[in-house]
Design a protein around this motif. Structure first.
Motif, short mmCIF file in Angstrom:
data_model
loop_
_atom_site.label_atom_id
_atom_site.label_comp_id
_atom_site.label_asym_id
_atom_site.label_seq_id
_atom_site.Cartn_x
_atom_site.Cartn_y
_atom_site.Cartn_z
N VAL A 1 1.07 -1.28 -0.17
CA VAL A 1 -0.05 -0.15 -0.22
C VAL A 1 0.77 1.31 -0.08
O VAL A 1 1.89 1.35 0.68
CB VAL A 1 -0.44 0.01 0.91
N TYR A 2 0.68 1.83 -0.76
CA TYR A 2 0.88 3.61 -1.29
C TYR A 2 0.91 4.31 -0.95
O TYR A 2 -0.40 4.34 -1.11
CB TYR A 2 2.11 3.64 -2.86
N TRP A 3 1.17 5.66 -0.81
CA TRP A 3 0.57 6.55 -0.23
C TRP A 3 1.56 8.24 0.12
O TRP A 3 0.57 9.08 -0.26
CB TRP A 3 -0.49 6.82 1.65
N MET A 4 2.43 7.94 -0.20
CA MET A 4 3.71 8.10 -0.32
C MET A 4 5.29 8.60 -0.70
O MET A 4 6.34 8.89 -0.68
CB MET A 4 4.00 9.22 1.57
N GLY A 5 4.58 7.93 -2.06
CA GLY A 5 5.94 8.31 -2.42
C GLY A 5 6.61 6.66 -2.54
O GLY A 5 5.82 6.08 -2.29
N PRO A 6 7.61 6.18 -3.70
CA PRO A 6 7.69 4.84 -3.63
C PRO A 6 8.63 4.35 -3.14
O PRO A 6 8.91 2.90 -3.01
CB PRO A 6 9.07 4.87 -5.11
N ALA A 7 9.34 4.10 -1.88
CA ALA A 7 9.62 4.22 -0.89
C ALA A 7 9.08 3.77 0.34
O ALA A 7 10.14 3.00 1.33
CB ALA A 7 11.56 4.96 -0.09
N LEU B 1 13.58 -2.46 5.12
CA LEU B 1 13.55 -1.18 5.87
C LEU B 1 12.75 0.56 4.88
O LEU B 1 11.66 0.30 5.40
CB LEU B 1 15.14 -0.29 6.20
N ALA B 2 12.92 0.22 3.44
CA ALA B 2 12.30 0.85 2.92
C ALA B 2 11.88 0.26 2.23
O ALA B 2 11.74 -0.70 0.82
CB ALA B 2 13.35 1.43 1.96
N SER B 3 10.26 -0.29 3.38
CA SER B 3 9.38 -0.80 2.60
C SER B 3 9.29 -1.02 1.44
O SER B 3 8.16 -1.80 0.61
CB SER B 3 8.63 -0.79 3.62
N GLY B 4 8.51 -0.39 0.47
CA GLY B 4 7.82 0.56 0.06
C GLY B 4 8.64 -0.38 -1.76
O GLY B 4 8.81 -0.71 -3.15
N TYR B 5 10.35 -0.42 -1.58
CA TYR B 5 10.82 -1.85 -2.28
C TYR B 5 10.66 -2.73 -1.99
O TYR B 5 11.31 -3.77 -2.95
CB TYR B 5 12.38 -0.81 -2.74
N VAL B 6 10.24 -3.73 -0.76
CA VAL B 6 10.37 -5.11 -0.49
C VAL B 6 9.41 -5.43 -2.42
O VAL B 6 10.31 -6.36 -2.03
CB VAL B 6 8.69 -5.29 -0.14
N PRO B 7 8.67 -5.42 -2.73
CA PRO B 7 8.44 -6.39 -3.97
C PRO B 7 9.07 -6.00 -5.10
O PRO B 7 9.15 -6.88 -5.28
CB PRO B 7 6.74 -5.60 -4.31
N GLU B 8 9.82 -5.06 -5.12
CA GLU B 8 11.04 -5.30 -6.19
C GLU B 8 11.89 -6.41 -5.64
O GLU B 8 12.74 -7.28 -6.19
CB GLU B 8 11.19 -3.70 -6.95
N TYR B 9 12.26 -5.95 -4.25
CA TYR B 9 14.18 -7.25 -3.97
C TYR B 9 12.81 -8.25 -3.67
O TYR B 9 13.81 -9.26 -4.65
CB TYR B 9 13.46 -6.53 -2.28
N LEU B 10 11.62 -8.57 -3.50
CA LEU B 10 11.42 -10.21 -3.45
C LEU B 10 11.15 -10.53 -5.67
O LEU B 10 11.63 -11.76 -5.19
CB LEU B 10 9.96 -10.29 -3.68
N TYR B 11 10.93 -9.93 -5.70
CA TYR B 11 10.68 -9.98 -7.80
C TYR B 11 12.37 -10.04 -7.78
O TYR B 11 12.87 -11.34 -8.63
CB TYR B 11 10.54 -8.86 -8.61
N GLU B 12 13.18 -9.52 -6.75
CA GLU B 12 15.23 -9.66 -7.49
C GLU B 12 15.21 -11.58 -7.29
O GLU B 12 15.99 -11.81 -7.79
CB GLU B 12 15.67 -8.19 -7.66
N THR B 13 15.01 -11.45 -5.92
CA THR B 13 15.77 -13.03 -5.35
C THR B 13 14.35 -13.94 -5.94
O THR B 13 14.36 -15.00 -5.83
CB THR B 13 15.14 -12.62 -4.08
N GLY B 14 12.98 -13.30 -6.93
CA GLY B 14 12.95 -14.85 -7.30
C GLY B 14 11.53 -14.70 -6.53
O GLY B 14 10.80 -16.39 -6.74
N ARG B 15 10.87 -14.43 -5.71
CA ARG B 15 10.08 -14.77 -5.08
C ARG B 15 8.34 -14.80 -5.63
O ARG B 15 7.18 -14.52 -4.92
CB ARG B 15 9.65 -13.93 -3.22
N LEU B 16 8.77 -13.66 -6.59
CA LEU B 16 7.26 -12.91 -7.35
C LEU B 16 7.42 -13.72 -8.80
O LEU B 16 8.61 -14.04 -8.99
CB LEU B 16 7.29 -12.16 -7.03
N ASP B 17 6.58 -13.49 -9.69
CA ASP B 17 6.24 -14.54 -11.24
C ASP B 17 7.13 -13.55 -11.54
O ASP B 17 7.14 -12.34 -12.10
CB ASP B 17 4.69 -14.12 -11.51
N THR B 18 8.54 -13.96 -12.43
CA THR B 18 9.13 -13.30 -12.77
C THR B 18 9.77 -13.87 -14.56
O THR B 18 10.46 -13.07 -15.17
CB THR B 18 10.75 -14.12 -12.22
#
Length: 349
Positions: free
Chosen positions: A151-157, A286-303
Motif C-alpha cells: 500500500v503506497y501513499w507517499m512515494g515509492p520508498a 526497511l525502505a518498505s516500498g521496495y519490498v515487492p521489487e526485492y522479492l522479484y529480484e530474489t525470485g519470490r514473485l512471478d518473474t
C-alpha cells in the motif's frame, strides 16, 4: 612519534565519546519528551534539564580538568533515564480506538485452526463504520497461496506491507501488522521509536482491510498492489502458524511497536525465518516500498514478465472500487492477475 600517536589516539577517543554523548543525550531528551510524565510542564522540564546536562558533558570533554567529572555525572543521570525507560511496560488495558479494540486469537487443533475475532467492518467512510467480527476455521491442508499486499501513499520508498493467506474455496485471511492506538491518538513515525504504541495484528476479511484502503481512504489516497508469492506451500503453512502463535502471544503478553525494528515489514521477515533459505535481510526491507521489487529480484514473485508489467497488473484499486462490498470481493480484485504458480510466504523460500 609516540607523542603524536598518543595525541591522535586522544583526539579520536574524545571524538567518539563526544558522538556517543550527543547521540545518547539526544535519545534521552526525545524519550523524556514522548514517554515522560503526562504533565507537559514536568515532561518538558525534565527533557530540558537532561539536555543541559548532556550539553555540559559534551563541552567539558574539551577541558582536561572537567571532562571526567562531568562525564561521570552525565553517565549517572543517563543510567537513571535508562532504568526508567526499561520500566515502561506495554498493556492491553487502554481506551483503544474502535478499529483496534478487539484482540484476535486462534485455537489450534492439528492442521485445523479456528481464528476468532476476524475484523469485517461495514464502512461508510474511513471514520464512519459499523464494527463486526466473525470466527472461521481454516484447514492448513487447504492453503493455496500467500499474497503480498503493498500500500503506497507517499512515494515509492514507503509502503505498508501485509500478507493475505489464500485457502481453497476462495477464502482469504489478511493479516496486517500495525500500531494499536488509543482514542484520540494519531500515528507519528518519531513517536513510534519511543514506546508510544502497542503492536497489533489486524486479522481481517479482505473486504475490510483492503477495501478500506482502496475505497475509503482519500486523504491521502492509497494505491494498493496484490502480488502472489512463489514457492513451496509447506513453507506457507509454517509461516501461517508463526502468525497464529504471535497473535496468541500478543493477547496474553503485549509488546511495543517500533518504527524501525518491530514494524509491518520487519515482523514479516522475522516470521519467515521459520523456513530455511529465507530471503536475506536487506535495506529494501526497511525502505518498505521496495519490498515487492526485492522479492522479484530474489525470485519470490512471478518473474515471467518484467517487474513494471507485473506491478501494473497487480494494481487493484479500480477492481476493488468496482467490487466494493461484493461477497466475491477477493476473487474480483484478482481478475486478470497471473497467479498460477504455487506460492510461499513473502521473503522466504
Amino acid at each position: 612519534m609516540g607523542v603524536i600517536l598518543t595525541q591522535i589516539a586522544t583526539v579520536v577517543s574524545l571524538t567518539m565519546l563526544g558522538l556517543l554523548t550527543a547521540a545518547s543525550g539526544g535519545w534521552g531528551v526525545l524519550a523524556l519528551i514522548y514517554s515522560g510524565p503526562h504533565s507537559d510542564t514536568v515532561r518538558y522540564s525534565l527533557a530540558a534539564a537532561f539536555g543541559v546536562v548532556s550539553l555540559v558533558a559534551l563541552i567539558a570533554l574539551g577541558f582536561h580538568d572537567w571532562r571526567w567529572r562531568a562525564l561521570a555525572v552525565y553517565l549517572m543521570l543517563f543510567a537513571v533515564v535508562v532504568v526508567w525507560w526499561r520500566g515502561i511496560e506495554p498493556s492491553n488495558e487502554r481506551d483503544w480506538q474502535v478499529d483496534v479494540a478487539v484482540l484476535p486469537y486462534a485455537t489450534i487443533e492439528g492442521d485445523v485452526v479456528t481464528v476468532r475475532n476476524i475484523r469485517n467492518f461495514d464502512y461508510r467512510s474511513e471514520t464512519d463504520y459499523t464494527p463486526a467480527y466473525y470466527d472461521k476455521r481454516f484447514d492448513l491442508r487447504q492453503l493455496e497461496g500467500i499474497d503480498l499486499v503493498a500500500v503506497y501513499w507517499m512515494g515509492p520508498a514507503i509502503a505498508h506491507i501485509f500478507v493475505s493467506f489464500a485457502f481453497a474455496g476462495g477464502d482469504h485471511l489478511a493479516i496486517s501488522i500495525e500500531t494499536r492506538k488509543e482514542k484520540g491518538e494519531a500515528y507519528s513515525t518519531i513517536k513510534g521509536f519511543f514506546r508510544q504504541y502497542e503492536l497489533y495484528y489486524v486479522v481481517a476479511d479482505e473486504r475490510d482491510v483492503i477495501r478500506l484502503r482502496t475505497n475509503y481512504r482519500h486523504d491521502p489516497p492509497e494505491d494498493v498492489y496484490v502480488y502472489r508469492a512463489q514457492g513451496p506451500l509447506e513453507n506457507g503453512r509454517r509461516v501461517f502458524m508463526e502468525y497464529m502463535k504471535k497473535i496468541n502471544s500478543l493477547k496474553d503478553s503485549p509488546e511495543f511497536y517500533n518504527t524501525l525494528t518491530t514494524n509491518c515489514t520487519t515482523n514479516i521477515w522475522f516470521h519467515t525465518q521459520v523456513n530455511q533459505g529465507h530471503v536475506p535481510f536487506s535495506w529494501k526491507i526497511l525502505a518498505s516500498g521496495y519490498v515487492p521489487e526485492y522479492l522479484y529480484e530474489t525470485g519470490r514473485l512471478d518473474t515471467r514478465m518484467p517487474f513494471p508489467e507485473l506491478k501494473r497488473r497487480s494494481h487493484i484499486n479500480a477492481r476493488a472500487q468496482a467490487a466494493d462490498g461484493a461477497a466475491d470481493f477477493s476473487r474480483r480484485i484478482r481478475e486478470g492477475l497471473e497467479m498460477t504458480v504455487p506460492a510461499t510466504p513473502p521473503i522466504s523460500r
